[in-house]
Write a protein that holds these residues in place. Sequence first.
Motif, PDB file in Angstrom:
ATOM      1  N   THR A   6      41.817  36.500  47.772  1.00 23.71           N
ATOM      2  CA  THR A   6      41.937  35.270  46.998  1.00 23.71           C
ATOM      3  C   THR A   6      43.409  34.917  46.854  1.00 23.71           C
ATOM      4  O   THR A   6      44.300  35.725  47.128  1.00 23.71           O
ATOM      5  CB  THR A   6      41.320  35.447  45.609  1.00 23.71           C
ATOM      6  OG1 THR A   6      42.091  36.419  44.883  1.00 23.71           O
ATOM      7  CG2 THR A   6      39.870  35.916  45.699  1.00 23.71           C
ATOM      8  N   ALA A   8      45.064  34.593  44.143  1.00 26.41           N
ATOM      9  CA  ALA A   8      45.679  35.478  43.147  1.00 26.41           C
ATOM     10  C   ALA A   8      45.966  36.849  43.742  1.00 26.41           C
ATOM     11  O   ALA A   8      47.024  37.440  43.510  1.00 26.41           O
ATOM     12  CB  ALA A   8      44.770  35.601  41.927  1.00 26.41           C
ATOM     13  N   GLN A   9      44.997  37.376  44.520  1.00 32.56           N
ATOM     14  CA  GLN A   9      45.211  38.673  45.151  1.00 32.56           C
ATOM     15  C   GLN A   9      46.350  38.604  46.154  1.00 32.56           C
ATOM     16  O   GLN A   9      47.147  39.539  46.276  1.00 32.56           O
ATOM     17  CB  GLN A   9      43.923  39.140  45.829  1.00 32.56           C
ATOM     18  CG  GLN A   9      42.828  39.523  44.858  1.00 32.56           C
ATOM     19  CD  GLN A   9      41.508  39.791  45.547  1.00 32.56           C
ATOM     20  OE1 GLN A   9      41.296  39.412  46.702  1.00 32.56           O
ATOM     21  NE2 GLN A   9      40.596  40.442  44.850  1.00 32.56           N
ATOM     22  N   GLY A  26      50.352  41.619  38.907  1.00 31.91           N
ATOM     23  CA  GLY A  26      48.913  41.676  38.924  1.00 31.91           C
ATOM     24  C   GLY A  26      48.321  42.288  37.674  1.00 31.91           C
ATOM     25  O   GLY A  26      48.902  43.184  37.058  1.00 31.91           O
ATOM     26  N   THR A  29      42.554  44.063  36.476  1.00 28.03           N
ATOM     27  CA  THR A  29      41.369  43.631  37.224  1.00 28.03           C
ATOM     28  C   THR A  29      41.725  43.336  38.682  1.00 28.03           C
ATOM     29  O   THR A  29      41.011  43.729  39.605  1.00 28.03           O
ATOM     30  CB  THR A  29      40.749  42.392  36.572  1.00 28.03           C
ATOM     31  OG1 THR A  29      40.344  42.713  35.237  1.00 28.03           O
ATOM     32  CG2 THR A  29      39.529  41.916  37.358  1.00 28.03           C
ATOM     33  N   GLN A  30      42.857  42.623  38.877  1.00 22.81           N
ATOM     34  CA  GLN A  30      43.287  42.308  40.243  1.00 22.81           C
ATOM     35  C   GLN A  30      43.639  43.574  41.018  1.00 22.81           C
ATOM     36  O   GLN A  30      43.277  43.721  42.184  1.00 22.81           O
ATOM     37  CB  GLN A  30      44.479  41.363  40.201  1.00 22.81           C
ATOM     38  CG  GLN A  30      44.138  39.965  39.710  1.00 22.81           C
ATOM     39  CD  GLN A  30      45.379  39.136  39.437  1.00 22.81           C
ATOM     40  OE1 GLN A  30      46.451  39.676  39.139  1.00 22.81           O
ATOM     41  NE2 GLN A  30      45.241  37.817  39.521  1.00 22.81           N
TER      42      GLN A  30
END
Length: 212
Positions: A6, A8-9, A26, A29-30
């Motif tokens: 993603t 964000a990732q 990060g 969760t990430q």
Amino acid sequence: MTRPPTAAQRRVLDSADPVTGRLRGGTETQLAALVKRGLAFRHPRPPHDHFLTPAGHRIRETADVPAVPAERAPAAESGVFAARIGGEEEPPAGGPARLREVRGAWEGLVELRRMTNPDGATDRPCGWERTHLVQAAALALEAAGHPPAGPDGTGGYRVRATPQPEAVAVHRPDAEGLRACAATLEQGGWQVSEHTDPRTRARYLLASPRRT
């Protein structure tokens, strides 16, 4: 087709130190998602920082590359990056992109040694290499610039599994090239011995990861 990271990732991957692979951003969760996908690992010792795996390094350097499926973690054994073992029918494309991939994978593997060997040693193989002998030996050779054999089995090295539990065979048609492969593997922390095939009389190497 495996889903790419993603946005964000991807930002978390891009935040990694280019040499050590330490992730500097990060959320938990990430980071957990990247670990699950095999792109990062959590160091077992405090402060439990997260670092890129070899596949994570590869993803970081290459845009729009499919990520590693969770069921195939750890990423070092995934299809995201595979060192050339020689003789592949459809070898990956060469050129600058391949050189970057190989360099990133080798740097990631050296970092994996530092983080997972009990004494932090980088001059000998780690646990992952001992369970992926063919890929580990092939990566050491490809990263050092040795040419792999073509689809017809000629022109470079070939790394193959053997019946021995912790040894691979390295073949190369020319004696000089075989000696050069031996030197590279020894420098990379492998024990190497030269042998003669009783049927073909061809010389080959047996290489095992050094423990001390």
